[in-house]
Scaffold this motif. Structure first.
Motif, PDB file in Angstrom:
ATOM      1  N   VAL A  14       0.827  -1.208   0.000  1.00  0.00           N
ATOM      2  CA  VAL A  14       0.000   0.000   0.000  1.00  0.00           C
ATOM      3  C   VAL A  14       0.860   1.256   0.000  1.00  0.00           C
ATOM      4  N   PHE A  15       1.908   1.271   0.799  1.00  0.00           N
ATOM      5  CA  PHE A  15       2.734   2.480   0.884  1.00  0.00           C
ATOM      6  C   PHE A  15       3.407   2.802  -0.444  1.00  0.00           C
ATOM      7  N   GLU A  16       3.902   1.787  -1.121  1.00  0.00           N
ATOM      8  CA  GLU A  16       4.511   2.001  -2.428  1.00  0.00           C
ATOM      9  C   GLU A  16       3.489   2.561  -3.417  1.00  0.00           C
ATOM     10  N   ARG A  17       2.279   2.071  -3.337  1.00  0.00           N
ATOM     11  CA  ARG A  17       1.217   2.511  -4.249  1.00  0.00           C
ATOM     12  C   ARG A  17       0.799   3.956  -3.986  1.00  0.00           C
ATOM     13  N   VAL A  18       0.654   4.309  -2.699  1.00  0.00           N
ATOM     14  CA  VAL A  18       0.189   5.669  -2.411  1.00  0.00           C
ATOM     15  C   VAL A  18       1.266   6.709  -2.680  1.00  0.00           C
ATOM     16  N   ILE A  19       2.542   6.358  -2.460  1.00  0.00           N
ATOM     17  CA  ILE A  19       3.563   7.363  -2.780  1.00  0.00           C
ATOM     18  C   ILE A  19       3.716   7.517  -4.294  1.00  0.00           C
ATOM     19  N   SER A  20       3.394   6.465  -5.033  1.00  0.00           N
ATOM     20  CA  SER A  20       3.370   6.595  -6.491  1.00  0.00           C
ATOM     21  C   SER A  20       2.209   7.491  -6.918  1.00  0.00           C
ATOM     22  N   LEU A  21       1.062   7.311  -6.296  1.00  0.00           N
ATOM     23  CA  LEU A  21      -0.110   8.134  -6.589  1.00  0.00           C
ATOM     24  C   LEU A  21       0.169   9.608  -6.306  1.00  0.00           C
ATOM     25  N   ILE A  43       4.181   6.412  10.644  1.00  0.00           N
ATOM     26  CA  ILE A  43       5.398   6.769  11.382  1.00  0.00           C
ATOM     27  C   ILE A  43       5.099   6.818  12.880  1.00  0.00           C
ATOM     28  N   GLU A  44       3.981   7.395  13.250  1.00  0.00           N
ATOM     29  CA  GLU A  44       3.602   7.548  14.658  1.00  0.00           C
ATOM     30  C   GLU A  44       3.445   6.217  15.383  1.00  0.00           C
ATOM     31  N   ILE A  45       3.029   5.171  14.693  1.00  0.00           N
ATOM     32  CA  ILE A  45       2.846   3.885  15.365  1.00  0.00           C
ATOM     33  C   ILE A  45       4.076   2.987  15.228  1.00  0.00           C
ATOM     34  N   GLY A  46       5.184   3.561  14.803  1.00  0.00           N
ATOM     35  CA  GLY A  46       6.429   2.796  14.756  1.00  0.00           C
ATOM     36  C   GLY A  46       6.791   2.230  13.396  1.00  0.00           C
ATOM     37  N   GLY A  47       6.242   2.791  12.335  1.00  0.00           N
ATOM     38  CA  GLY A  47       6.486   2.258  10.999  1.00  0.00           C
ATOM     39  C   GLY A  47       7.653   2.871  10.242  1.00  0.00           C
ATOM     40  N   SER A  48       8.450   3.698  10.888  1.00  0.00           N
ATOM     41  CA  SER A  48       9.550   4.374  10.187  1.00  0.00           C
ATOM     42  C   SER A  48      10.517   3.405   9.522  1.00  0.00           C
ATOM     43  N   GLN A  49      10.924   2.389  10.258  1.00  0.00           N
ATOM     44  CA  GLN A  49      11.895   1.434   9.721  1.00  0.00           C
ATOM     45  C   GLN A  49      11.303   0.675   8.535  1.00  0.00           C
ATOM     46  N   ILE A  50      10.057   0.277   8.651  1.00  0.00           N
ATOM     47  CA  ILE A  50       9.385  -0.438   7.554  1.00  0.00           C
ATOM     48  C   ILE A  50       9.272   0.463   6.334  1.00  0.00           C
ATOM     49  N   LEU A  51       8.869   1.703   6.540  1.00  0.00           N
ATOM     50  CA  LEU A  51       8.749   2.639   5.417  1.00  0.00           C
ATOM     51  C   LEU A  51      10.102   2.881   4.761  1.00  0.00           C
ATOM     52  N   ALA A  52      11.150   2.940   5.559  1.00  0.00           N
ATOM     53  CA  ALA A  52      12.479   3.194   5.011  1.00  0.00           C
ATOM     54  C   ALA A  52      13.015   1.999   4.237  1.00  0.00           C
ATOM     55  N   THR A  53      12.839   0.803   4.776  1.00  0.00           N
ATOM     56  CA  THR A  53      13.428  -0.373   4.136  1.00  0.00           C
ATOM     57  C   THR A  53      12.536  -0.988   3.065  1.00  0.00           C
ATOM     58  N   ARG A  54      11.231  -0.875   3.212  1.00  0.00           N
ATOM     59  CA  ARG A  54      10.318  -1.532   2.276  1.00  0.00           C
ATOM     60  C   ARG A  54       9.743  -0.606   1.211  1.00  0.00           C
TER      61      ARG A  54
END
Length: 105
Positions: A14-21, A43-54
């Protein structure tokens, strides 16, 4: 967005799709704001590392932070949040990513 949502979103790309959008010229400003809100909540719920690596969010935020637009300041703030909440040493070791915090630029 909660931790269970975060895991579902990661598996469904989902994150890859929305940043493409976000980058599509016909995307309305209101939708771009909602995308940034989604990223903020992740990011607020602790997703920074996932967003950065994935999802490659660090590079995406740096690029969009340099572009002119109404959300430029929000993007810069998100970049600062991600960098402050990620394990930067782990990121630098992960596939050779070089992380230069925004504060030092």
């Amino acid at each position: 967005v909660n931790e269970q949502d975060l895991e579902l979103y990661r598996h469904a790309s989902v994150f890859e799709r929305v940043i493409s959008l976000y980058g599509i010229a016909t995307t309305k400003d209101a939708m771009r704001e909602r995308i940034l809100e989604l990223l903020f909540y992740a990011i607020e719920i602790g997703g920074s590392q996932i967003l950065a690596t994935r999802a490659g969010i660090l590079t995406w935020l740096k690029v969009h932070g340099m572009m002119k637009g109404p959300n430029r300041e929000v993007v810069a703030q998100l970049l600062h949040l991600v960098e402050s909440r990620c394990d930067l040493k782990q990121l630098e070791g992960w596939k050779g990513i070089r992380v230069s915090p925004l504060a030092s630029e």
